[in-house]
Design an enzyme around this catalytic site. Structure first.
Site, short mmCIF file in Angstrom:
data_model
loop_
_atom_site.label_atom_id
_atom_site.label_comp_id
_atom_site.label_asym_id
_atom_site.label_seq_id
_atom_site.Cartn_x
_atom_site.Cartn_y
_atom_site.Cartn_z
N ASP A 12 -67.66 14.15 -13.88
CA ASP A 12 -66.24 14.42 -14.16
C ASP A 12 -65.79 13.95 -15.54
OD1 ASP A 12 -66.00 11.65 -13.89
OD2 ASP A 12 -65.23 11.76 -11.84
N GLY A 13 -66.68 13.28 -16.28
CA GLY A 13 -66.31 12.85 -17.63
C GLY A 13 -65.31 11.71 -17.67
N ARG B 164 -63.05 2.96 -28.00
CA ARG B 164 -64.11 2.15 -28.57
C ARG B 164 -64.19 2.41 -30.07
NH1 ARG B 164 -69.42 2.77 -24.93
NH2 ARG B 164 -69.52 4.82 -25.92
N ARG C 68 -77.83 6.79 -32.03
CA ARG C 68 -78.71 6.05 -31.11
C ARG C 68 -80.18 6.39 -31.39
NH1 ARG C 68 -75.09 5.63 -26.44
NH2 ARG C 68 -73.04 6.34 -27.14
N GLY D 44 -76.33 13.18 -24.40
CA GLY D 44 -75.12 13.40 -25.19
C GLY D 44 -73.90 12.71 -24.61
N ASP E 289 -81.25 5.77 -25.29
CA ASP E 289 -79.94 6.33 -25.66
C ASP E 289 -78.86 5.25 -25.70
OD1 ASP E 289 -80.59 6.70 -22.71
OD2 ASP E 289 -78.41 6.91 -22.65
N GLY F 194 -71.25 12.49 -22.52
CA GLY F 194 -70.80 13.20 -21.33
C GLY F 194 -69.39 12.87 -20.90
#
Length: 479
Positions: free
Chosen positions: A119-120, A170, A177, A89, A246, A91
């Site tokens: 930490d994303g 983006r 995916r 997913g 993915d 993240g």
């Protein structure tokens, strides 16, 4: 259009809650603009003056939310280096919604349910690489995600060293995916998998929407688009580095720029990812891995599509769909307009010659684009010109079967073989300056990336051979 009247659609949120999780963006400290991309802004009718609007930084930083947006992270799984991971997913990404057919996403916006103890965040280094390279690939004619802008900050994150966190916006026609299908198949959520297939058809293959055979035809188009995508990568000498399922787009796009690289001296087995110890995702293996990934996608669809029909399509992928796409691209690079049966042999002999000649892949084809019988320029760029000489004998013989003049062939080849591609050492130079607060090289490379086939004497430095110490240098996955 200004940011104040920007309105997004979030059709993905109409799906079952298992498809996503609503997420909070976590703002960066003291954010600042690194770059704004006017070409991408045009895709969503955003005014060029937006670059000077403080709300643009706020948009990327998550402190300004457009009308209609409910930020969310998407669920997916995937095979990573051949091993299935059921819980991946978004993240470190937050999806804002869709506008003009483009799904906007903030990468590096903080932790989500899928962060898996990370930490994303993304850092300035990797964000600049993705921002510039996705735009370069678009202007080279490769299907790809795009990027609208990038911000840096005073927020510190630990990678191999302490680095400044960044966020890149983006844009993509689809973020679905292969691994999204795997997520629902391996968790036996078959109703959701069918719902996903219907969503993909509506988003990426709308001409199939009312077709009774739409699921099979969707699979066929994914196969066809993937073949063309990988053929374009191979033709350019582009190495993706992490072709996990993915990271494979259901819409046939170049997705997720990690440890990528453009080829310097041609090496068929080049590995651009330090993590890839056995070369699973080497340049040579990209076509084979795309087939493997398509096979994994087919394994998720047996309740929607006949296994036998998908197996036949996959057989065709290896037999002629991908080979034909690659041969056609290489014919264009070689300036060959007439199709000759043994052209594949000429191409294979060229790859062997390039490998033995120790010659820059991009520079070779650009130089060949002006070839008129005088071989001096081609000899000069090769460490071993003898093998180039031997191949040119074959090429000269093949050109006798063409009907176009040298001038006509040159004109076509110069529009096919770029003079400028973004090499990793160039990106590194831009990153070093950006980490010191100087974004001028980021802007210069963004401009160069948008004119890969032009002659620009003022930028001749960026068309030269890569310095020896930087040739075919791999990268790590950390970002």
């Amino acid at each position: 259009m200004t940011l104040e009247n920007m309105t997004l659609q979030t059709s993905y949120l109409r799906l079952d809650e298992e498809f996503y999780r609503l997420t909070d963006r976590i703002p960066l400290d003291e954010p600042y603009l690194i770059s704004f991309n006017p070409d991408a802004a045009k895709l969503i009718d955003l005014d060029d003056e937006t670059r000077n609007d403080p709300q643009f930084v706020a948009l990327l930083n998550g402190t300004f939310t457009p009308q209609g947006s409910s930020p969310f992270a998407m669920s997916y799984a995937g095979h990573q280096f051949g091993n299935y991971n059921p819980w991946l997913g978004d993240g470190r990404a937050s999806n804002l919604g869709n506008m003009n057919g483009w799904n906007l996403q903030l990468k590096g916006s903080g932790e989500t349910l899928y962060s898996r103890m990370a930490d994303g965040r993304t850092v300035v280094r990797s964000s600049i690489r993705e921002y510039l390279m996705s735009e370069a690939m678009h202007h080279l004619g490769v299907p790809t995600t795009r990027a609208l802008g990038i911000i840096g900050s005073k927020t510190k994150v630990l990678r191999n060293r302490m680095e400044d966190a960044a966020i890149v916006m983006r844009m993509s026609p689809s973020w679905v995916r292969f691994g999204t299908f795997e997520y629902f198949y391996y968790s036996s959520q078959h109703k959701n998998l069918e719902m996903l297939a219907e969503y993909v058809i509506a988003e990426s293959y709308p001409h199939l929407k009312d077709d009774e055979d739409r699921f099979y035809k969707m699979f066929c188009e994914v196969v066809d688009r993937t073949a063309v995508l990988i053929a374009k990568w191979q033709g350019l000498g582009f190495c993706h580095g992490v072709m996990n399922t993915d990271n494979m787009s259901i819409a046939g796009l170049t997705l997720d720029y990690g440890p990528f690289s453009m080829m310097d001296d041609f090496r068929y087995g080049f590995i651009c990812n330090h993590t890839d110890k056995i070369g699973r995702y080497s340049y040579a293996e990209q076509p084979n891995i795309s087939y493997w990934n398509l096979t994994k996608l087919s394994e998720t669809l047996p309740k929607l599509v006949s296994k036998e029909r998908m197996a036949k399509k996959l057989e065709d992928f290896g037999a002629f769909i991908y080979p034909d796409a690659y041969i056609n691209i290489m014919r264009e690079k070689l300036g060959l307009d007439v199709e000759v049966e043994n052209d594949l042999e000429l191409i294979e002999e060229l790859l062997v010659a390039l490998h033995d000649a120790f010659v820059d892949y991009t520079i070779f084809f650009r130089t060949l684009s002006r070839y008129d019988g005088d071989r001096t320029a081609l000899y000069d760029i090769a460490m071993n010109p003898v093998v180039i000489h031997n191949w040119l004998e074959l090429y000269e013989e093949r050109l006798l079967q063409e009907t176009r003049s040298h001038v006509e062939r040159h004109e076509v080849m110069l529009k096919t073989n770029p003079k400028y591609v973004l090499k990793n050492y160039m990106l590194d130079e831009a990153i070093v300056l950006a980490e010191k607060g100087d974004f001028s090289l980021v802007e210069k490379l963004l401009s160069i990336a948008s004119h890969p086939y032009d002659e620009m004497p003022e930028h001749e430095y960026f068309a030269k051979e890569t310095p020896e110490e930087h040739k075919n240098r791999g990268l790590a996955c950390s970002s």
